[in-house]
Enzyme design. Structure first.
Site, PDB file in Angstrom:
ATOM      1  N   ASP A 449      42.497  58.987  -1.547  1.00 16.20           N
ATOM      2  CA  ASP A 449      43.401  59.657  -2.486  1.00 16.20           C
ATOM      3  C   ASP A 449      42.876  59.524  -3.911  1.00 16.20           C
ATOM      4  O   ASP A 449      42.042  58.654  -4.212  1.00 16.20           O
ATOM      5  CB  ASP A 449      44.798  59.030  -2.380  1.00 16.20           C
ATOM      6  CG  ASP A 449      45.908  60.029  -2.667  1.00 16.20           C
ATOM      7  OD1 ASP A 449      45.638  61.074  -3.286  1.00 16.20           O
ATOM      8  OD2 ASP A 449      47.057  59.759  -2.268  1.00 16.20           O
ATOM      9  N   ASP A 517      51.297  67.857  -1.267  1.00 23.03           N
ATOM     10  CA  ASP A 517      52.330  66.872  -0.970  1.00 23.03           C
ATOM     11  C   ASP A 517      53.635  67.533  -0.556  1.00 23.03           C
ATOM     12  O   ASP A 517      54.559  66.855  -0.094  1.00 23.03           O
ATOM     13  CB  ASP A 517      52.583  65.985  -2.189  1.00 23.03           C
ATOM     14  CG  ASP A 517      51.458  64.993  -2.428  1.00 23.03           C
ATOM     15  OD1 ASP A 517      50.685  64.735  -1.488  1.00 23.03           O
ATOM     16  OD2 ASP A 517      51.351  64.475  -3.555  1.00 23.03           O
TER      17      ASP A 517
END
Length: 698
Positions: A449, A517
């Site tokens: 990430d 997301d």
């Protein structure tokens, strides 16, 4: 096939259905890019076109790789500065054509300028079977030190048509990959990122057409394989010359080259399709599967990620319980997300301290890994190696390891700074930490990430800081390359606060990506529609989660969530502790069904039958690699009283073959399915259905 005619000075790059032609005269002049033709017929095209003293040669606008000379006024590919000035006059100095190997042939064009002090090698890598060519440029300095002020990968020139429309992808966090169409008018339109990562606001890709649809019309397209600051400019001059220039962004950019030093640009891939945007996408998907993702072409495993169930409250006992439930559903990869390391109890501390928290994992990660493996699942874990919290052991020990401008406090975003991975000690720390982590147990997956844009990009001031944008990307690629080499059984997922780092540069190393997301299954249909314009479904991870619970939206059924997530690589992110036995059984049924059709979805041809937003019905179709299995996913967003669902006209079938619909055994001819359509019965808001057809007679 690449050919060169010394008499006419024409270079012709020929692929399955495309021609790309340019001429080597006083400068390299692009003549044509489009549907395949006989290049020799272009030999008589003029080499110059005078309009006025203000525009003494309008064909300079079609220069194959224009350098800034002060004499051409369109977007340049290369500009330099040195103690001897900025002028850069390049001349054709030869070429080299390779033999075809494994379906790839290369052309090198050599340019020389400034009395031999500067040389440029233009590289063309031709993938003829896919109608795709990859271009790059290498600039070498053999004279006094120079600074690259602008260095693009290529300029691509379009045929002269009355008008063009530009298709590109834009968006924001939780709304990435939104497809946008706009007319190309006189002037320049720029898509770019200045954030140090590819960025969610634009993706480095484009498609140009005159009047193309999903199924019809010519399309010229391209993608930049780069994961840092990039820029693509579409420019139309008053003389109706349209070109696309792409490469490293010249924003805050300066790259010094000493004597004997070189700089190579990222690849700019381009191609041509003559049967609409659907044809373009299928060419790109096949190319990506075969040429980009070949090193990570393992079957995409169904994963479970524990974030929504536990957030930062990770501990070995709770993770074991989740793993037990995930395994019973048929999950193949269990992934522990943020919160497993250091003093990581929120996003305010611990980032950078990559050792298992002893309270959460008294016996280290090995206990959980062994449990997960014992259930028949692989184990994966979340990391964010490029960032650090101020409240961490790493930052207290090495405050000089972050990017910062002299004399100012660096910006904290999400309570974290960005590590300067261009520094060898920082890079060594990250690599040693990752090697140690991966060797500590049977870890087969890393979710990498990056939850913030890069800021305060400095380490000492001056020109050196302005090359850090590029060097950060090179350092990242170096780390990922070493991980892939030393841990070939470990798959990497690229994630950057959602879809912030997705491009053909990082996908040389990553097996899959995280597009957003936002996991709302309805919103995801729009994200997935834009994503698949340029990127293959095999790359795209789609999760079933608890969203939109508490988000102010109507609930979606479990079936609707699964059908939306089945459009790519399937993952589960919901808190499965909350599921009733009946709901858990439904999860298991959908997972089993996906396993049966996974090969078709991930490796077949995608046909976007009805895009989201145009009506209440959205549908996609996948035709398996052999053509024997067809999967159709249909979604009804809203239904007015009395309305019925239209039939779905399928594509890519054999006219005279017969196909049996799984479940009811009814058979249809391919011609009927394509011209009359497959009947569907969807009712109410947010209904969905999955259809599987199998060819029974050829």
């Amino acid at each position: 096939m690449i050919s060169h005619d010394p008499a006419t000075r024409l270079f012709h790059i020929r692929t399955a259905s495309m021609s790309y032609v340019f001429r080597a005269g006083d400068y390299l002049q692009n003549l044509y890019w489009g549907k395949a033709l006989a290049a020799e017929d272009l030999a008589d095209l003029p080499e110059a076109s005078f309009h006025s003293s203000f525009d003494y040669d309008t064909l300079l606008e079609r220069e194959e790789y224009g350098c800034w000379t002060g004499r051409s006024y369109s977007e340049p590919c290369l500009a330099i500065a040195s103690e001897r000035g900025r002028h850069l006059a390049m001349r054709f100095a030869g070429h080299e054509i390779s033999e075809e190997r494994e379906g790839i042939q290369t052309l090198k064009i050599f340019l020389s300028g400034n009395e031999g002090a500067i040389s440029v090698t233009l590289g063309y890598e031709v993938h003829a079977a896919y109608d795709i060519v990859s271009r790059s440029a290498t600039v070498t300095n053999q004279g006094v030190p120079v600074t690259l002020e602008n260095v693009n990968s290529a300029a691509l020139h379009l045929p002269e048509l009355s008008h063009y429309s530009l298709r590109y992808l834009t968006g924001k966090w939780a709304g990435e990959f939104q497809m946008t169409d706009m007319p190309v008018e006189t002037g320049a339109f720029t898509m770019q990122s200045k954030r140090g990562i590819t960025g969610p606001h634009f993706n480095p890709c484009f498609a140009l057409s005159e009047a193309a649809t999903e199924r019809e019309g010519e399309v010229w397209f391209g993608l930049l394989a780069y994961s840092g600051n990039w820029k693509i400019t579409v420019e139309k001059t008053i003389f109706n010359n349209v070109k696309v220039v792409g490469g490293v962004n010249d924003f805050d950019f300066a790259y010094p080259l000493g004597q004997g030093e070189s700089f190579t640009t990222p690849a700019f891939l381009f191609g041509y399709a003559e049967a609409g945007f659907g044809s373009m996408s299928r060419k790109l998907h096949r190319f990506e599967r075969d040429r980009v993702l070949a090193a990570s072409a393992k079957p995409r495993r169904i994963l479970y990620n524990s974030w929504e169930a536990t957030a930062f409250s990770v501990d070995v006992r709770e993770q074991k319980k989740l793993a037990d439930k995930a395994a019973k559903m048929g999950v193949e990869l269990f992934v522990v997300d943020d919160g497993w390391f250091g003093e990581r109890h929120s996003d305010k501390a611990g980032l950078g301290d990559w050792h298992a928290n002893r309270e959460k994992f008294p016996n280290g990660l090995g206990e959980l890994i062994a449990h997960v493996n014992g259930l028949g699942m692989d184990f994966g874990i979340w990391v964010e190696p490029e960032a650090v919290n101020p409240d961490s052991e790493l930052y207290r020990k090495h405050p000089d390891w972050i990017y910062r401008f002299d004399g100012s406090e660096p910006l904290q975003l999400r309570n974290q700074y960005v590590l300067n991975i261009t520094k060898p000690p920082v890079r060594r720390y990250i690599l040693e930490m990752l090697h140690s982590l991966l060797r500590s147990g049977n870890i087969r997956f890393l979710k990498w990430d990056m939850n913030r844009s890069i800021s305060d990009l400095g380490e000492g001031g001056g020109t050196k800081d302005r090359r850090l944008w590029v060097e950060h990307v090179h350092a990242l690629y170096e780390i990922w390359s070493e991980l892939r080499r030393d841990h070939p059984d470990v798959e990497l997922e690229t994630c950057a606060g959602g879809g912030g780092r997705i491009d053909l540069g990082i996908l040389r190393y990553a097996a899959q990506c995280w597009p957003s997301d936002n996991t709302d299954p309805f919103d995801r249909l729009f994200i997935q529609h834009g994503f698949t314009q340029f990127y293959a479904p095999q790359i795209m991870m789609c999760w079933v989660t608890d969203t939109p619970s508490g988000a102010g939206k109507a609930n979606r059924s479990i079936a609707y969530k699964f059908h939306s997530a089945m459009c790519g690589g399937l993952g589960i992110g919901a808190d499965i502790n909350r599921l009733s036995p009946e709901e858990a059984a439904e999860y298991k049924r959908h997972i089993l069904q996906y396993k049966e059709i996974r090969e078709t979805i991930l490796h077949g041809d995608l046909f976007r039958l009805r895009p989201p937003g145009e009506s209440g019905l959205t549908a996609v179709e996948y035709v398996g690699p052999s053509g024997d299995e067809i999967v159709v996913l249909a979604f009804l967003h809203a239904q007015q009283y009395g309305d019925s669902c239209p039939r779905l006209k399928l594509q890519g079938l054999s006219e005279n073959a017969r196909y049996e619909l799984a479940g009811d055994g009814k058979r249809y001819h391919g011609s009927t399915l394509m011209h009359y359509g497959l009947p569907i019965e969807l009712k109410g808001d947010f209904d969905s259905a999955l259809f599987v057809l199998r060819r029974t007679e050829r």
